[in-house]
Design a protein around this motif. Sequence first.
Motif, PDB file in Angstrom:
ATOM      1  N   GLY A  71      88.100  49.604  56.020  1.00  0.00           N
ATOM      2  CA  GLY A  71      87.727  50.824  56.713  1.00  0.00           C
ATOM      3  C   GLY A  71      88.891  51.791  56.850  1.00  0.00           C
ATOM      4  N   PHE A  72      88.934  52.476  57.984  1.00  0.00           N
ATOM      5  CA  PHE A  72      89.950  53.477  58.247  1.00  0.00           C
ATOM      6  C   PHE A  72      90.580  53.233  59.613  1.00  0.00           C
ATOM      7  CE2 PHE A  72      86.753  55.369  55.491  1.00  0.00           C
ATOM      8  CZ  PHE A  72      87.525  55.892  54.459  1.00  0.00           C
ATOM      9  N   GLN A  73      91.822  53.710  59.772  1.00  0.00           N
ATOM     10  CA  GLN A  73      92.503  53.625  61.056  1.00  0.00           C
ATOM     11  C   GLN A  73      92.878  55.015  61.523  1.00  0.00           C
ATOM     12  OE1 GLN A  73      95.784  50.910  61.130  1.00  0.00           O
ATOM     13  NE2 GLN A  73      94.635  49.235  60.186  1.00  0.00           N
ATOM     14  N   CYS A  74      93.083  55.148  62.827  1.00  0.00           N
ATOM     15  CA  CYS A  74      93.512  56.427  63.392  1.00  0.00           C
ATOM     16  C   CYS A  74      95.027  56.547  63.278  1.00  0.00           C
ATOM     17  CB  CYS A  74      93.071  56.540  64.847  1.00  0.00           C
ATOM     18  SG  CYS A  74      93.908  55.391  65.961  1.00  0.00           S
ATOM     19  N   PRO A  75      95.575  57.750  63.363  1.00  0.00           N
ATOM     20  CA  PRO A  75      97.032  57.931  63.251  1.00  0.00           C
ATOM     21  C   PRO A  75      97.826  57.143  64.290  1.00  0.00           C
ATOM     22  CG  PRO A  75      95.900  60.031  62.992  1.00  0.00           C
ATOM     23  CD  PRO A  75      94.860  59.038  63.425  1.00  0.00           C
ATOM     24  N   ASP A  76      97.302  57.017  65.509  1.00  0.00           N
ATOM     25  CA  ASP A  76      98.016  56.284  66.555  1.00  0.00           C
ATOM     26  C   ASP A  76      98.209  54.825  66.177  1.00  0.00           C
ATOM     27  OD1 ASP A  76      98.146  58.586  68.002  1.00  0.00           O
ATOM     28  OD2 ASP A  76      96.515  58.063  69.390  1.00  0.00           O
ATOM     29  N   CYS A 110      87.819  54.139  64.255  1.00  0.00           N
ATOM     30  CA  CYS A 110      89.011  53.429  63.814  1.00  0.00           C
ATOM     31  C   CYS A 110      88.694  51.938  63.767  1.00  0.00           C
ATOM     32  CB  CYS A 110      90.173  53.706  64.768  1.00  0.00           C
ATOM     33  SG  CYS A 110      91.647  52.707  64.431  1.00  0.00           S
ATOM     34  N   ALA A 111      89.023  51.293  62.656  1.00  0.00           N
ATOM     35  CA  ALA A 111      88.726  49.862  62.504  1.00  0.00           C
ATOM     36  C   ALA A 111      89.550  49.005  63.443  1.00  0.00           C
ATOM     37  CB  ALA A 111      88.978  49.429  61.055  1.00  0.00           C
ATOM     38  N   CYS A 170      91.128  50.276  66.828  1.00  0.00           N
ATOM     39  CA  CYS A 170      90.919  50.544  68.255  1.00  0.00           C
ATOM     40  C   CYS A 170      89.531  51.082  68.563  1.00  0.00           C
ATOM     41  CB  CYS A 170      91.967  51.528  68.770  1.00  0.00           C
ATOM     42  SG  CYS A 170      91.789  53.204  68.101  1.00  0.00           S
ATOM     43  N   GLU A 171      88.756  51.405  67.504  1.00  0.00           N
ATOM     44  CA  GLU A 171      87.365  51.850  67.623  1.00  0.00           C
ATOM     45  C   GLU A 171      87.218  53.261  68.195  1.00  0.00           C
ATOM     46  OE1 GLU A 171      84.915  48.984  69.564  1.00  0.00           O
ATOM     47  OE2 GLU A 171      85.619  47.312  68.345  1.00  0.00           O
ATOM     48  N   LYS A 172      88.294  54.039  68.217  1.00  0.00           N
ATOM     49  CA  LYS A 172      88.164  55.435  68.633  1.00  0.00           C
ATOM     50  C   LYS A 172      87.534  56.233  67.498  1.00  0.00           C
ATOM     51  CE  LYS A 172      92.518  55.799  69.687  1.00  0.00           C
ATOM     52  NZ  LYS A 172      93.855  56.180  70.191  1.00  0.00           N
ATOM     53  N   PRO A 173      86.673  57.217  67.819  1.00  0.00           N
ATOM     54  CA  PRO A 173      86.074  58.040  66.760  1.00  0.00           C
ATOM     55  C   PRO A 173      87.120  58.923  66.089  1.00  0.00           C
ATOM     56  CG  PRO A 173      85.476  58.863  68.940  1.00  0.00           C
ATOM     57  CD  PRO A 173      86.174  57.573  69.162  1.00  0.00           C
ATOM     58  N   ILE A 174      87.089  58.993  64.764  1.00  0.00           N
ATOM     59  CA  ILE A 174      88.053  59.786  64.002  1.00  0.00           C
ATOM     60  C   ILE A 174      87.329  60.607  62.947  1.00  0.00           C
ATOM     61  CG2 ILE A 174      90.121  58.369  64.349  1.00  0.00           C
ATOM     62  CD1 ILE A 174      89.439  56.819  61.854  1.00  0.00           C
ATOM     63  N   CYS A 175      87.844  61.800  62.691  1.00  0.00           N
ATOM     64  CA  CYS A 175      87.258  62.704  61.694  1.00  0.00           C
ATOM     65  C   CYS A 175      87.969  62.499  60.359  1.00  0.00           C
ATOM     66  CB  CYS A 175      87.377  64.145  62.165  1.00  0.00           C
ATOM     67  SG  CYS A 175      89.080  64.755  62.234  1.00  0.00           S
ATOM     68  N   PRO A 176      87.462  63.106  59.274  1.00  0.00           N
ATOM     69  CA  PRO A 176      88.092  62.925  57.957  1.00  0.00           C
ATOM     70  C   PRO A 176      89.562  63.311  57.927  1.00  0.00           C
ATOM     71  CG  PRO A 176      85.918  63.877  57.694  1.00  0.00           C
ATOM     72  CD  PRO A 176      86.179  63.829  59.170  1.00  0.00           C
ATOM     73  N   GLU A 177      89.963  64.303  58.707  1.00  0.00           N
ATOM     74  CA  GLU A 177      91.360  64.731  58.724  1.00  0.00           C
ATOM     75  C   GLU A 177      92.283  63.663  59.310  1.00  0.00           C
ATOM     76  OE1 GLU A 177      94.130  68.258  60.700  1.00  0.00           O
ATOM     77  OE2 GLU A 177      91.955  68.530  60.525  1.00  0.00           O
TER      78      GLU A 177
END
Length: 281
Positions: free
Chosen positions: A33-38, A15-16, A18-25
Amino acid sequence: MHCYRHPDVETGIRCARCEKPICPECMVSAAVGFQCPDCVRTGSGTGHAPDANRPRTIAGGRVRADGRFVTKILIAVNLGLFIAAQVVGERFVDRLVMIGYAYNPVLGEVVGVADGEWYRLFTSAFLHQEAMHFVFNMVGLWVIGGIVEPELGRMRYAALCLLSGLSGSALVYLISPANQASLGASGMVYGLIGAWVVLARWRRHDMGPVMLFVAISLVFTFARPGVSWEAHVGGLVAGALVTYGLVHAPRARRELVQYAVCGLILLIDLGLVLSRTAALT
């Protein structure tokens, strides 16, 4: 790494924010970049969200809509000095070019960093006299800067560019003959190349094309006559070191470590300049 929401799914994306690893889903496209749902849930729809909840780059800077804001300013400064050099001529260039210590017949006086003109370490990194040299460096600044600036954020990117340019000038001052003039934003551009290498590795990109580009750039550096390889190498090394410190700083002490890394590079440059000045004077 494994997705924080799907532990059985491997991923190479973080996640751009919080830097948590995230999958394509779980990936949600963001400005960079991408962000996580949270992070999307806590930050969306709130124009006045707390600073801690705002999207951040991988180095901790704020995510901005314009990913080339600082790059445009740097190009504008280079363009202004290039136009001035064409209009005013040699006398203007001789006042700003990087030179260690020499008698200048055009100005009729001794000039150089060793004579107290330390500003030349910076001004020479924005100065161009030949059109092709200017165009080549500005294209490099635009293209590679467009990759690096969104990843670092404006302030960190600006610090990277200035330190890369300064480090290139410092190495020129240390190694080159005292009366040899040097100018151009090549140190800054090569600093961005060094930053790109670190960022690509951090993002787990395929390093083959990146390293091939670096190798070709260095071949041109050493193969072409009249090129200040010291500025290229100094900028490249400084850019890589600064970026490594920016992106690998622990989150708990991120800003402190980042300040320390930039300060250390600045102190090294200062030490090189002082030692060369002492030798020349």
